[in-house]
Design an enzyme around this catalytic site. Structure first.
Site, PDB file in Angstrom:
ATOM      1  CG  HIS A 307      -5.663  34.738   2.388  1.00  0.00           C
ATOM      2  ND1 HIS A 307      -6.638  33.786   2.262  1.00  0.00           N
ATOM      3  CD2 HIS A 307      -4.768  34.506   1.391  1.00  0.00           C
ATOM      4  CE1 HIS A 307      -6.333  33.002   1.245  1.00  0.00           C
ATOM      5  NE2 HIS A 307      -5.214  33.422   0.697  1.00  0.00           N
ATOM      6  CG  ASP A 364       1.655  36.856  -2.820  1.00  0.00           C
ATOM      7  OD1 ASP A 364       2.408  35.983  -3.273  1.00  0.00           O
ATOM      8  OD2 ASP A 364       0.457  36.940  -3.085  1.00  0.00           O
TER       9      ASP A 364
HETATM   10  N1  CMC Z   1      -4.718  46.897   3.572  1.00  0.00           N
HETATM   11  C1  CMC Z   1      -5.626  47.688   4.184  1.00  0.00           C
HETATM   12  N2  CMC Z   1      -6.904  47.319   4.419  1.00  0.00           N
HETATM   13  C2  CMC Z   1      -7.286  46.099   4.038  1.00  0.00           C
HETATM   14  C3  CMC Z   1      -6.407  45.206   3.392  1.00  0.00           C
HETATM   15  C4  CMC Z   1      -5.071  45.646   3.159  1.00  0.00           C
HETATM   16  N3  CMC Z   1      -4.199  44.853   2.559  1.00  0.00           N
HETATM   17  N4  CMC Z   1      -7.047  44.058   3.104  1.00  0.00           N
HETATM   18  C5  CMC Z   1      -8.297  44.197   3.562  1.00  0.00           C
HETATM   19  N5  CMC Z   1      -8.461  45.430   4.123  1.00  0.00           N
HETATM   20  C6  CMC Z   1      -9.650  45.943   4.814  1.00  0.00           C
HETATM   21  C7  CMC Z   1     -10.739  46.335   3.816  1.00  0.00           C
HETATM   22  O1  CMC Z   1     -10.645  47.689   3.455  1.00  0.00           O
HETATM   23  C8  CMC Z   1     -11.979  46.016   4.617  1.00  0.00           C
HETATM   24  O2  CMC Z   1     -12.156  47.044   5.568  1.00  0.00           O
HETATM   25  P1  CMC Z   1     -13.663  47.469   6.045  1.00  0.00           P
HETATM   26  O3  CMC Z   1     -14.230  46.256   6.723  1.00  0.00           O
HETATM   27  O4  CMC Z   1     -13.454  48.628   6.944  1.00  0.00           O
HETATM   28  O5  CMC Z   1     -14.417  47.829   4.774  1.00  0.00           O
HETATM   29  C9  CMC Z   1     -11.614  44.768   5.398  1.00  0.00           C
HETATM   30  O6  CMC Z   1     -10.184  44.840   5.568  1.00  0.00           O
HETATM   31  C10 CMC Z   1     -11.979  43.455   4.701  1.00  0.00           C
HETATM   32  O7  CMC Z   1     -11.450  43.507   3.379  1.00  0.00           O
HETATM   33  P2  CMC Z   1     -12.098  42.790   2.116  1.00  0.00           P
HETATM   34  O8  CMC Z   1     -11.577  43.438   0.879  1.00  0.00           O
HETATM   35  O9  CMC Z   1     -13.583  42.696   2.307  1.00  0.00           O
HETATM   36  O10 CMC Z   1     -11.496  41.332   2.280  1.00  0.00           O
HETATM   37  P3  CMC Z   1     -11.446  40.214   1.165  1.00  0.00           P
HETATM   38  O11 CMC Z   1     -11.458  38.913   1.880  1.00  0.00           O
HETATM   39  O12 CMC Z   1     -12.477  40.452   0.125  1.00  0.00           O
HETATM   40  O13 CMC Z   1     -10.032  40.483   0.464  1.00  0.00           O
HETATM   41  C11 CMC Z   1      -7.763  40.399  -0.135  1.00  0.00           C
HETATM   42  C12 CMC Z   1      -8.896  39.714   0.631  1.00  0.00           C
HETATM   43  C13 CMC Z   1      -6.546  39.456  -0.140  1.00  0.00           C
HETATM   44  C14 CMC Z   1      -8.179  40.635  -1.596  1.00  0.00           C
HETATM   45  C15 CMC Z   1      -7.421  41.753   0.559  1.00  0.00           C
HETATM   46  O14 CMC Z   1      -7.044  41.520   1.895  1.00  0.00           O
HETATM   47  C16 CMC Z   1      -6.337  42.534  -0.201  1.00  0.00           C
HETATM   48  O15 CMC Z   1      -6.672  43.279  -1.116  1.00  0.00           O
HETATM   49  N6  CMC Z   1      -5.028  42.376   0.211  1.00  0.00           N
HETATM   50  C17 CMC Z   1      -3.935  43.011  -0.487  1.00  0.00           C
HETATM   51  C18 CMC Z   1      -3.588  42.208  -1.736  1.00  0.00           C
HETATM   52  C19 CMC Z   1      -2.888  40.914  -1.421  1.00  0.00           C
HETATM   53  O16 CMC Z   1      -1.959  40.853  -0.620  1.00  0.00           O
HETATM   54  N7  CMC Z   1      -3.331  39.829  -2.095  1.00  0.00           N
HETATM   55  C20 CMC Z   1      -2.697  38.507  -1.997  1.00  0.00           C
HETATM   56  C21 CMC Z   1      -3.595  37.498  -1.377  1.00  0.00           C
HETATM   57  S1  CMC Z   1      -2.714  36.021  -0.866  1.00  0.00           S
HETATM   58  C22 CMC Z   1      -2.122  35.324  -2.335  1.00  0.00           C
HETATM   59  C23 CMC Z   1      -3.183  34.693  -3.138  1.00  0.00           C
HETATM   60  O17 CMC Z   1      -3.919  33.839  -2.633  1.00  0.00           O
HETATM   61  O18 CMC Z   1      -3.285  35.033  -4.324  1.00  0.00           O
END
Ligand code: CMC
Length: 429
Positions: A307, A364
Site C-alpha cells: 500500500h 483487497d
Molecule cells: N508484489 C511484489 N512487489 C511489490 C508489491 C507487490 N504487490 N508492491 C510493491 N512491491 C515492491 C516494488 O517492486 C518496489 O520494490 P523495489 O523497492 O525493489 O523497487 C517496492 O515494493 C515499493 O513499491 P512501489 O510500487 O514503489 O510502491 P507504491 O507505494 O508506489 O505502490 C501499490 C503501492 C499498492 C500500487 C503496490 O504495492 C502494488 O502494486 N500492489 C499490488 C496492487 C494492489 O494490491 N493494489 C491495491 C491497493 S489497496 C486498495 C486501494 O487503496 O485501492
C-alpha cells in the site's frame, strides 16, 4: 509532528522562507506556493508521494501505526458498531446523526433510488459482455445528462441533493449492470429494505420466487462498504477532486472517480486478487508465485499486497480477515482459494523481500474471497468498491465546493521534449 514554523530554502544567493502548515494530526506541510515566483523553479513529485493537494477534515490515515479515522472515529469502532449508511452520513456531514437525522437521511436516500426509465435504453446499448465497470463509468456519467441544466452548484441544497442522489442511485445502477450482463430483467429498488439488503435484492431477486438471504450476507457486505467508504486523497478521490475543481457536473466527477478506481493498482485489485489466486490454483504452487513476485523481470506482483500509505499493516485488512472466516463458516463454504490465500499470506509475511519493503496484505486481499462466497461475480468486485467509495467521493466533492482556498487543479511538468524547431514539408522528411 514537526515543531518548525517555517523552513528556509537557499536558491543560489537568495533565501526563501516557506511557512510550515500544521494539521490537527499527521505530517506538517511546507507551503511551496510562492516558490516559482521566488526562485523560477517548480517542484517535482511524481505520484504526489510528498505533496498535499488540499486541506481536508474527512479522513485521517497514519500509515506507520495502521490507523484509519473517519471524521475522528476509528475504523474498528465504526466497523463494529455503525452501518454503512450512518458512515455515509458521517462522511458527508461531519457528525454522527441522531435518530431523527438518521431516519430522515435513510428515508431520503431510499426515495432517490429509482432511475429514470431512459436509463434502460442507455443500458441496452452496451454489448452483452461489457465489463460492469465500463458500464458504470458510462451509466454514472449519464446521470449528468438528467441533472445538469437545472443544477446550480452555488446552491448548497442542490449540492447536497446531488450527493444523496449518487449514494442512492449508484447501487441501483450497479445491480442493473450486473443483471443486464446475465440477461435478467432489471429489478426495482424496494424501499422497505435497508441499504445493503435492498442492493442484494436488486442483484439476486428473481420475479418467480422470494429471495432468502443468510443474515451474514448483508452483515458482511455492510462491513465491506464501511471499510471501503473513504481513504483520504487516494487516486480516485483525487480524480473526483481534480475534475470537481473545474466546476464540472458532480455526476461527471464521480464517473471520473469510477474510471480511476477501475485500475488494478487501485480498486481493480480485488478482482485481480481472485484471478491471481485462481491461477496459483493450489497451495503447492504458492512458493513459486512468491518467487515470481520477487523477480522484477517477471512483471508479476502479488495482488492485494502493499500500500502506498500503510507501511505496517492495513487496519481494514485485519477486520476483513476475521469477517472472511465468519462468512465462510456460516455459509459452510469450503473454498480452496482461501487455503491458497492463507498460505500465500504466510509465505509472503516471512519472506525478507516483503518484510524489508513493508508489503502486507491490503484491504483487497480478503474482500474478493468474501464477495465470491456471497456469489457476487468476479467482474463485479470493483463495482462493489465503487458503491462504497461513492460515499467518500461525494463527501470530498462537497468539501471541495465549500473550500475558500480551492483552485482549479493544474500540475506543472518537467518538459523533456525538443527545443523549438522548424516545420519540414512532407517531401523533405
Ligand atoms: N508484489 C511484489 N512487489 C511489490 C508489491 C507487490 N504487490 N508492491 C510493491 N512491491 C515492491 C516494488 O517492486 C518496489 O520494490 P523495489 O523497492 O525493489 O523497487 C517496492 O515494493 C515499493 O513499491 P512501489 O510500487 O514503489 O510502491 P507504491 O507505494 O508506489 O505502490 C501499490 C503501492 C499498492 C500500487 C503496490 O504495492 C502494488 O502494486 N500492489 C499490488 C496492487 C494492489 O494490491 N493494489 C491495491 C491497493 S489497496 C486498495 C486501494 O487503496 O485501492
Amino acid at each position: 509532528m514537526s515543531e518548525l514554523d517555517q523552513v528556509t530554502l537557499n536558491a543560489g544567493d537568495k533565501a526563501v522562507a516557506l511557512p510550515v502548515l500544521k494539521p490537527t494530526l499527521g505530517n506538517s506541510c511546507i507551503d511551496i506556493a510562492k516558490l516559482p515566483k521566488e526562485t523560477g523553479c517548480f517542484t517535482y513529485d511524481p505520484g504526489f508521494t510528498a505533496t498535499a493537494a488540499c486541506k481536508s477534515a474527512i479522513t485521517y490515515i497514519d500509515g506507520d501505526a495502521g490507523v484509519l479515522l473517519y471524521r475522528g472515529y476509528p475504523i474498528e469502532q465504526l466497523a463494529n458498531q455503525s452501518s454503512f449508511l450512518e458512515v455515509a452520513y458521517l462522511l458527508m456531514n461531519g457528525e454522527l446523526p441522531n435518530k431523527t437525522q438518521f431516519d430522515a437521511f435513510d428515508h431520503e436516500v431510499a426515495h432517490h433510488t429509482m432511475m429514470h426509465e431512459a436509463f434502460k435504453n442507455f443500458l441496452g446499448g452496451f454489448r452483452h459482455d461489457a465489463h460492469p465497470m465500463a458500464m458504470m463509468v458510462g451509466m454514472v456519467g449519464s446521470m449528468a445528462s438528467f441533472y445538469h441544466n437545472t443544477l446550480d452548484l452555488e446552491d448548497p441544497e442542490q449540492r447536497r441533493l446531488a450527493a444523496i442522489r449518487l449514494i442512492a442511485k449508484v447501487p441501483t445502477i450497479a445491480a442493473a449492470c450486473h443483471r443486464y450482463s446475465i440477461g435478467w430483467p432489471v429489478r426495482f429498488p424496494r424501499n422497505n429494505l435497508e441499504y445493503v439488503d435492498r442492493f442484494l435484492h436488486m442483484m439476486f431477486e428473481v420475479p418467480s420466487e422470494p429471495l432468502e438471504l443468510p443474515p451474514v450476507a448483508a452483515k458482511a457486505l455492510d462491513l465491506l462498504f464501511i471499510l471501503h467508504a473513504d481513504h483520504e486523497q487516494n487516486a480516485s478521490t483525487s480524480t473526483v477532486r481534480l475534475v470537481g475543481s473545474t466546476g464540472a457536473n458532480p455526476y461527471a466527477c464521480v464517473a471520473a472517480g469510477v474510471a480511476a478506481l477501475w485500475g488494478p493498482a487501485h480498486g481493480g485489485a480485488n478482482e485481480a486478487v481472485l484471478k491471481m489466486l485462481a491461477e496459483i490454483g493450489d497451495v503447492k504452487n504458492v512458493q513459486s508465485a512468491v518467487d515470481k513476485a520477487k523477480d522484477k523481470e517477471s512483471g508479476f506482483r502479488l495482488m492485494g499486497f502493499g500500500h502506498r500509505v500503510y507501511k505496517n499493516f492495513d487496519p481494514r485488512a485485519k477486520i476483513i480477515r476475521e469477517m472472511c472466516h465468519q462468512v465462510l463458516n456460516e455459509l459452510g463454504v469450503n473454498d480452496p482459494l482461501l487455503d491458497v490465500a492463507m498460505k500465500l499470506e504466510e509465505a509472503a509475511l516471512k519472506d525478507d523481500y516483503f518484510v524489508q519493503r513493508k508489503l502486507y496484505p491490503n484491504v483487497d486481499f480478503y474482500s474478493g474471497i468474501i464477495y465470491k462466497a456471497l456469489k457476487i461475480p468476479t467482474e463485479m468486485f470493483t463495482v462493489m468498491f465503487a458503491i462504497a467509495r461513492t460515499a467518500g467521493w461525494v463527501a470530498h466533492w462537497l468539501e471541495q465546493q465549500e473550500d475558500p482556498e480551492a483552485k482549479i487543479g493544474r500540475p506543472r511538468q518537467i518538459y523533456t521534449g525538443y527545443d523549438k524547431r522548424e516545420y519540414v514539408g512532407v517531401d523533405k522528411r
